[in-house]
Design an enzyme around this catalytic site. Structure first.
Site, PDB file in Angstrom:
ATOM      1  N   TYR A   1      25.859  30.906 -70.434  1.00 48.65           N
ATOM      2  CA  TYR A   1      25.414  30.140 -71.606  1.00 48.65           C
ATOM      3  C   TYR A   1      25.213  31.084 -72.794  1.00 48.65           C
ATOM      4  CZ  TYR A   1      22.221  28.025 -74.925  1.00 48.65           C
ATOM      5  OH  TYR A   1      21.637  27.618 -76.099  1.00 48.65           O
TER       6      TYR A   1
ATOM      7  N   TYR B   1      19.208  20.321 -86.494  1.00 43.96           N
ATOM      8  CA  TYR B   1      20.427  19.541 -86.277  1.00 43.96           C
ATOM      9  C   TYR B   1      20.145  18.129 -86.770  1.00 43.96           C
ATOM     10  CZ  TYR B   1      22.737  22.994 -83.269  1.00 43.96           C
ATOM     11  OH  TYR B   1      23.365  24.129 -82.785  1.00 43.96           O
TER      12      TYR B   1
ATOM     13  N   ASP C   1      28.047  22.962 -88.228  1.00 43.18           N
ATOM     14  CA  ASP C   1      29.367  23.274 -87.657  1.00 43.18           C
ATOM     15  C   ASP C   1      29.573  22.765 -86.232  1.00 43.18           C
ATOM     16  OD1 ASP C   1      27.659  25.065 -86.487  1.00 43.18           O
ATOM     17  OD2 ASP C   1      28.677  26.881 -87.174  1.00 43.18           O
TER      18      ASP C   1
ATOM     19  N   ARG D   1      32.967  24.170 -73.875  1.00 43.14           N
ATOM     20  CA  ARG D   1      32.190  25.327 -73.388  1.00 43.14           C
ATOM     21  C   ARG D   1      32.531  25.559 -71.909  1.00 43.14           C
ATOM     22  NH1 ARG D   1      27.080  26.027 -76.317  1.00 43.14           N
ATOM     23  NH2 ARG D   1      27.639  25.860 -78.499  1.00 43.14           N
TER      24      ARG D   1
ATOM     25  N   HIS E   1      29.234  30.046 -85.711  1.00 46.42           N
ATOM     26  CA  HIS E   1      28.331  29.724 -84.601  1.00 46.42           C
ATOM     27  C   HIS E   1      28.524  30.726 -83.449  1.00 46.42           C
ATOM     28  CE1 HIS E   1      25.762  26.063 -83.671  1.00 46.42           C
ATOM     29  NE2 HIS E   1      25.663  26.722 -82.530  1.00 46.42           N
TER      30      HIS E   1
ATOM     31  N   ARG F   1      31.152  29.704 -80.976  1.00 49.10           N
ATOM     32  CA  ARG F   1      30.792  28.633 -80.034  1.00 49.10           C
ATOM     33  C   ARG F   1      31.143  27.250 -80.578  1.00 49.10           C
ATOM     34  NH1 ARG F   1      26.701  31.045 -76.568  1.00 49.10           N
ATOM     35  NH2 ARG F   1      25.417  29.183 -76.331  1.00 49.10           N
TER      36      ARG F   1
ATOM     37  N   ARG G   1      23.107  36.766 -80.124  1.00 52.68           N
ATOM     38  CA  ARG G   1      23.096  37.299 -78.758  1.00 52.68           C
ATOM     39  C   ARG G   1      22.295  38.599 -78.618  1.00 52.68           C
ATOM     40  NH1 ARG G   1      28.085  35.118 -79.763  1.00 52.68           N
ATOM     41  NH2 ARG G   1      28.941  33.610 -78.290  1.00 52.68           N
TER      42      ARG G   1
HETATM   43  C1  LIG Z   1      22.851  31.303 -76.730  1.00 52.84           C
HETATM   44  C2  LIG Z   1      23.085  30.850 -78.146  1.00 52.84           C
HETATM   45  C3  LIG Z   1      22.506  29.674 -78.581  1.00 52.84           C
HETATM   46  C4  LIG Z   1      22.694  29.254 -79.910  1.00 52.84           C
HETATM   47  N1  LIG Z   1      22.058  28.139 -80.346  1.00 52.84           N
HETATM   48  C5  LIG Z   1      22.166  27.783 -81.643  1.00 52.84           C
HETATM   49  C6  LIG Z   1      21.434  26.681 -82.143  1.00 52.84           C
HETATM   50  O1  LIG Z   1      20.707  26.004 -81.416  1.00 52.84           O
HETATM   51  N2  LIG Z   1      21.565  26.399 -83.483  1.00 52.84           N
HETATM   52  C7  LIG Z   1      22.367  27.128 -84.312  1.00 52.84           C
HETATM   53  O2  LIG Z   1      22.447  26.850 -85.517  1.00 52.84           O
HETATM   54  N3  LIG Z   1      23.072  28.174 -83.848  1.00 52.84           N
HETATM   55  C8  LIG Z   1      22.986  28.524 -82.557  1.00 52.84           C
HETATM   56  N4  LIG Z   1      23.670  29.617 -82.100  1.00 52.84           N
HETATM   57  C9  LIG Z   1      24.484  30.417 -83.050  1.00 52.84           C
HETATM   58  C10 LIG Z   1      23.634  31.526 -83.682  1.00 52.84           C
HETATM   59  O3  LIG Z   1      22.707  30.987 -84.611  1.00 52.84           O
HETATM   60  C11 LIG Z   1      24.506  32.531 -84.455  1.00 52.84           C
HETATM   61  O4  LIG Z   1      25.304  31.834 -85.384  1.00 52.84           O
HETATM   62  C12 LIG Z   1      25.406  33.371 -83.532  1.00 52.84           C
HETATM   63  O5  LIG Z   1      24.740  33.669 -82.332  1.00 52.84           O
HETATM   64  C13 LIG Z   1      25.802  34.659 -84.233  1.00 52.84           C
HETATM   65  O6  LIG Z   1      26.696  35.378 -83.460  1.00 52.84           O
HETATM   66  P1  LIG Z   1      26.269  36.594 -82.457  1.00 52.84           P
HETATM   67  O7  LIG Z   1      25.672  35.925 -81.239  1.00 52.84           O
HETATM   68  O8  LIG Z   1      27.558  37.266 -82.175  1.00 52.84           O
HETATM   69  O9  LIG Z   1      25.260  37.450 -83.179  1.00 52.84           O
HETATM   70  C14 LIG Z   1      23.508  30.024 -80.777  1.00 52.84           C
HETATM   71  C15 LIG Z   1      24.096  31.201 -80.314  1.00 52.84           C
HETATM   72  C16 LIG Z   1      23.883  31.627 -79.026  1.00 52.84           C
HETATM   73  C17 LIG Z   1      24.512  32.920 -78.556  1.00 52.84           C
END
Ligand SMILES: Cc1cc2nc3c(=O)[nH]c(=O)nc-3n(C[C@H](O)[C@H](O)[C@H](O)COP(=O)(O)O)c2cc1C
Length: 362
Positions: free
Chosen positions: A29, A134, A162, A169, A259, A262, A314
């Site tokens: 995850y 959200y 986004d 996933r 994101h 993701r 991360r």
């Molecule tokens: C485990 C995980 C959960 C995430 N959950 C959200 C979320 O709930 N809302 C959101 O806007 N972005 C979410 N993101 C995206 C992060 O805000 C961010 O854009 C992204 O992690 C940046 O990239 P990096 O992990 O390479 O630093 C999530 C990312 C990860 C890795």
């Protein structure tokens, strides 16, 4: 800091340690993107391909990384991005992350899908927090969340745009990932157990999420602006035209982001999309960026391309998983120190000295 006798010197060490520490499905995850993870990889490879253009004989005996952002004074330009479900990584969830954020001085953007309610995190905080929203399928539910976080003193609201639908996933699905007992989307508990604890992916490759609006358009952003008296930041744009529309809607900041790879696979790296957005925004609001930042030189490159600050996702979750608050704080400290080293080596004493001239032009 060490784990099993191995020193944790860089973000990559924390990534390895998190892989060794976490249950496989929680790790998948955390680490996974969507489909073939091509955008996850692109977020990294673009940084690795960019070269820097150092300057010699500049006085760097005093380095200043401080900045003003959305009415807050920050000691350095690295923020903790909103990420969901911290109880997967530590029993105290977001409260433990908060401890690490406060110990390191990093600004914490808490997530809509946090496993501790925003009010509880805010009441434990000694510094301003922001909240990532959200938009919900029903406007009255969005309004209820916004009212709650504003009532709890939220300093800025960040709306993520986004992921109107789920992406594939596949790593999560293959690993059997689901929210464990005792972890729920606490900010959504007023919607009832079925939504607050709905499995992350109810029926495998479902397209729609019951807790994210698939029907939101720019008029919803205008409405959100009208009910948000604090700075409103939009997260998840890659296009200059959309940044322009966001400013038209009254947004106070833009986060260039895919994101963390993701959302839609084969979207470009966020750092690739950054310069055009910066050019279009022309300093009217701060532009931030996230995705793939693992080194101080990555932060430096983002600032050289015009970002006011960056976010990490991360990296601090690796820290949380490996060593709780101390791990979060150590990851932030590593990036902060590496940024200062990069500034010194590049002949940039202040953040404003970091310009496009410091990027090597072939
Ligand atoms: C485990 C995980 C959960 C995430 N959950 C959200 C979320 O709930 N809302 C959101 O806007 N972005 C979410 N993101 C995206 C992060 O805000 C961010 O854009 C992204 O992690 C940046 O990239 P990096 O992990 O390479 O630093 C999530 C990312 C990860 C890795």
């Amino acid at each position: 800091m060490e784990i099993n006798g191995k020193p944790l010197l860089m973000v990559h060490d924390f990534e390895q340690a998190a892989r060794d520490t976490l249950p496989h499905n929680a790790y998948e995850y955390l680490e996974g993107g969507v489909a073939d993870d091509l955008t996850v990889r692109e977020n990294r490879t673009v940084f690795d391909r960019m070269h820097l253009n150092p300057q010699a004989l500049v006085d760097v005996s005093k380095l200043d990384t401080s900045l003003d952002l959305f009415g807050m004074k920050l000691a350095f330009p690295v923020l903790l991005a909103p990420t969901g479900y911290h109880k997967l990584f530590h029993p105290d969830g977001e409260l433990e992350t908060l401890r690490g954020a406060e110990a390191s001085g990093a600004h914490f953007m808490t997530a809509c899908f946090s496993t501790v309610a925003y009010e509880e995190i805010a009441s434990a905080a000694t510094r301003p927090l922001s909240f990532q929203l959200y938009l919900q399928p029903h406007r009255e539910h969005t309004k209820a969340i916004v009212d709650t976080v504003l009532g709890a003193g939220c300093a800025a609201l960040c709306v993520t745009v986004d992921v109107p639908v789920n992406g594939p996933r596949d790593r999560e699905l293959r690993s059997g990932f689901g929210l464990p007992e005792g972890a729920e989307r606490s900010n959504l508990s007023f919607l009832g157990q079925s939504l607050a604890h709905a499995p992350h992916r109810p029926a495998g490759r479902d397209i729609y999420s019951p807790v994210r609006a698939p029907n939101a358009t720019w008029s919803e952003l205008q409405w959100l602006r009208s009910v948000t008296p604090v700075p409103l930041i939009i997260k998840g744009l890659l296009n200059p035209e959309e940044a322009e529309k966001a400013i038209d809607c009254g947004c106070d900041g833009v986060i260039v982001s895919n994101h963390g790879g993701r959302s839609i696979d084969t979207a470009p790296a966020a750092i690739t999309a950054l310069p055009r957005i910066v050019q279009r925004v022309r300093g009217r609001v701060p532009v931030l960026v996230d995705g793939g930042i693992r080194r101080g030189t990555d932060v430096f490159k983002c600032l050289a391309l015009g970002a006011k600050a960056v976010l990490i996702g991360r990296p601090y979750l690796y820290g949380l998983a490996v060593a709780g608050a101390a791990g979060v704080a150590r990851v932030v400290e590593i990036l902060r120190t590496e940024l200062e080293m990069a500034m010194g080596l590049m002949g940039c004493a202040r953040l404003s000295d970091i310009t496009a001239a410091r990027l090597w032009q072939p």
